[in-house]
Design a protein around this motif. Structure first.
Motif, PDB file in Angstrom:
ATOM      1  N   PRO A 189      42.399  40.532  55.834  1.00  0.00           N
ATOM      2  CA  PRO A 189      43.047  41.576  55.026  1.00  0.00           C
ATOM      3  C   PRO A 189      43.287  41.091  53.600  1.00  0.00           C
ATOM      4  O   PRO A 189      43.555  39.908  53.365  1.00  0.00           O
ATOM      5  CB  PRO A 189      44.384  41.810  55.758  1.00  0.00           C
ATOM      6  CG  PRO A 189      44.170  41.291  57.132  1.00  0.00           C
ATOM      7  CD  PRO A 189      43.210  40.154  57.010  1.00  0.00           C
ATOM      8  N   THR A 205      44.913  42.688  49.704  1.00  0.00           N
ATOM      9  CA  THR A 205      45.421  43.755  48.851  1.00  0.00           C
ATOM     10  C   THR A 205      44.672  43.693  47.531  1.00  0.00           C
ATOM     11  O   THR A 205      44.826  42.740  46.762  1.00  0.00           O
ATOM     12  CB  THR A 205      46.930  43.591  48.605  1.00  0.00           C
ATOM     13  OG1 THR A 205      47.613  43.638  49.863  1.00  0.00           O
ATOM     14  CG2 THR A 205      47.452  44.713  47.715  1.00  0.00           C
ATOM     15  N   TRP A 246      36.783  40.938  52.593  1.00  0.00           N
ATOM     16  CA  TRP A 246      38.084  41.574  52.396  1.00  0.00           C
ATOM     17  C   TRP A 246      38.152  43.001  52.947  1.00  0.00           C
ATOM     18  O   TRP A 246      39.228  43.599  52.983  1.00  0.00           O
ATOM     19  CB  TRP A 246      38.418  41.598  50.908  1.00  0.00           C
ATOM     20  CG  TRP A 246      38.846  40.273  50.366  1.00  0.00           C
ATOM     21  CD1 TRP A 246      39.298  39.188  51.072  1.00  0.00           C
ATOM     22  CD2 TRP A 246      38.885  39.875  48.986  1.00  0.00           C
ATOM     23  NE1 TRP A 246      39.622  38.159  50.234  1.00  0.00           N
ATOM     24  CE2 TRP A 246      39.379  38.541  48.947  1.00  0.00           C
ATOM     25  CE3 TRP A 246      38.571  40.510  47.802  1.00  0.00           C
ATOM     26  CZ2 TRP A 246      39.545  37.845  47.746  1.00  0.00           C
ATOM     27  CZ3 TRP A 246      38.739  39.825  46.605  1.00  0.00           C
ATOM     28  CH2 TRP A 246      39.222  38.506  46.582  1.00  0.00           C
ATOM     29  N   ARG A 305      40.970  50.041  54.065  1.00  0.00           N
ATOM     30  CA  ARG A 305      40.891  49.046  52.990  1.00  0.00           C
ATOM     31  C   ARG A 305      39.787  49.423  51.996  1.00  0.00           C
ATOM     32  O   ARG A 305      39.927  49.236  50.789  1.00  0.00           O
ATOM     33  CB  ARG A 305      40.616  47.663  53.567  1.00  0.00           C
ATOM     34  CG  ARG A 305      40.813  46.554  52.568  1.00  0.00           C
ATOM     35  CD  ARG A 305      42.279  46.247  52.338  1.00  0.00           C
ATOM     36  NE  ARG A 305      42.903  45.797  53.571  1.00  0.00           N
ATOM     37  CZ  ARG A 305      44.195  45.561  53.715  1.00  0.00           C
ATOM     38  NH1 ARG A 305      45.006  45.740  52.686  1.00  0.00           N
ATOM     39  NH2 ARG A 305      44.692  45.167  54.874  1.00  0.00           N
ATOM     40  N   ASP A 348      41.242  51.905  49.785  1.00  0.00           N
ATOM     41  CA  ASP A 348      42.141  51.275  48.804  1.00  0.00           C
ATOM     42  C   ASP A 348      41.331  50.710  47.636  1.00  0.00           C
ATOM     43  O   ASP A 348      41.719  50.853  46.469  1.00  0.00           O
ATOM     44  CB  ASP A 348      42.951  50.148  49.460  1.00  0.00           C
ATOM     45  CG  ASP A 348      43.959  50.655  50.481  1.00  0.00           C
ATOM     46  OD1 ASP A 348      44.260  51.868  50.480  1.00  0.00           O
ATOM     47  OD2 ASP A 348      44.430  49.833  51.287  1.00  0.00           O
TER      48      ASP A 348
END
Length: 216
Positions: free
Chosen positions: A7, A9, A38, A44, A47
């Protein structure tokens, strides 16, 4: 790619490729060591897409809803994006190094993704220039993959090879298109790989001069 899925961000500092397609390739880090992917799930990917600013917010909202209601199909769509990403990485690095013909598997892979995207696209005119455009109605959860495949084809047609590079940073391997005026950019980012390299050089010089670089 064989490596670890972890994971992450996404932050603006992760978008240093100079083109959204190159930034997709860079969603794997440490390719020169132990690669880390990632993109640990379709959310994700969304994102990342939001951060790039290259996709319509309304479409991304629709995709998020589809992913929640059809998680299996969302993961299948993510797998196809990963396939596209790896084909692009292999093709771009071969073009950058110019040490032989482009890998046939990578070329065929990109062709297959482009054809699939084109089959869902509509021909439109942007000013006087024709464009192939996809929408969420026709592409569904594959919208991002289709859009990126079309953009990849456009990038490759006009790729400035003399300004397209692989970062030599430790545990990096990111690609970037150098858009600087002088065209002398070496690192994916001075804030990360550039400063790390400067620090290592400083340390080695201190050691060579007989100075303890870290007195305590």
């Amino acid at each position: 790619m064989t490596g670890t899925i972890r994971p992450h961000t996404f932050k603006p500092r992760d978008l240093v490729g100079g083109h959204v397609v190159v930034d997709l390739v860079n969603t794997v880090t440490a390719r020169d060591a132990e690669p880390v992917d990632w993109l640990d799930g379709y959310p994700r990917l969304l994102d990342w897409a939001v951060l790039t600013g290259h996709f319509a917010p309304a479409d991304l909202t629709v995709l998020r809803g589809l992913a929640e209601s059809e998680p299996v199909r969302a993961e299948q769509a993510l797998a196809r994006v990963r396939e596209l990403r790896e084909a692009l990485h292999d093709l771009l690095t071969a073009l950058i190094h110019q040490d032989g013909p482009a890998p046939a598997e990578a070329v065929e892979g990109l062709e297959a993704h482009w054809k699939q995207a084109a089959s869902r696209a509509r021909l439109t005119l942007h000013g006087t220039a024709p464009e192939l455009r996809v929408d969420v109605g026709a592409s569904g959860l594959d919208l991002l993959g289709h859009e990126l495949a079309l953009r990849a084809f456009d990038l490759l047609r006009a790729l400035p090879l003399e300004r397209t590079r692989v970062c030599p940073g430790t545990r990096c391997g990111w690609l970037f298109v150098d858009g600087s005026r002088g065209g002398r950019r070496r690192w994916c980012s001075m804030a990360t790989c550039g400063n790390s390299a400067k620090g290592r050089t400083h340390y080695r010089r201190k050691r060579a001069d007989g100075v303890d670089p870290d007195p305590r």
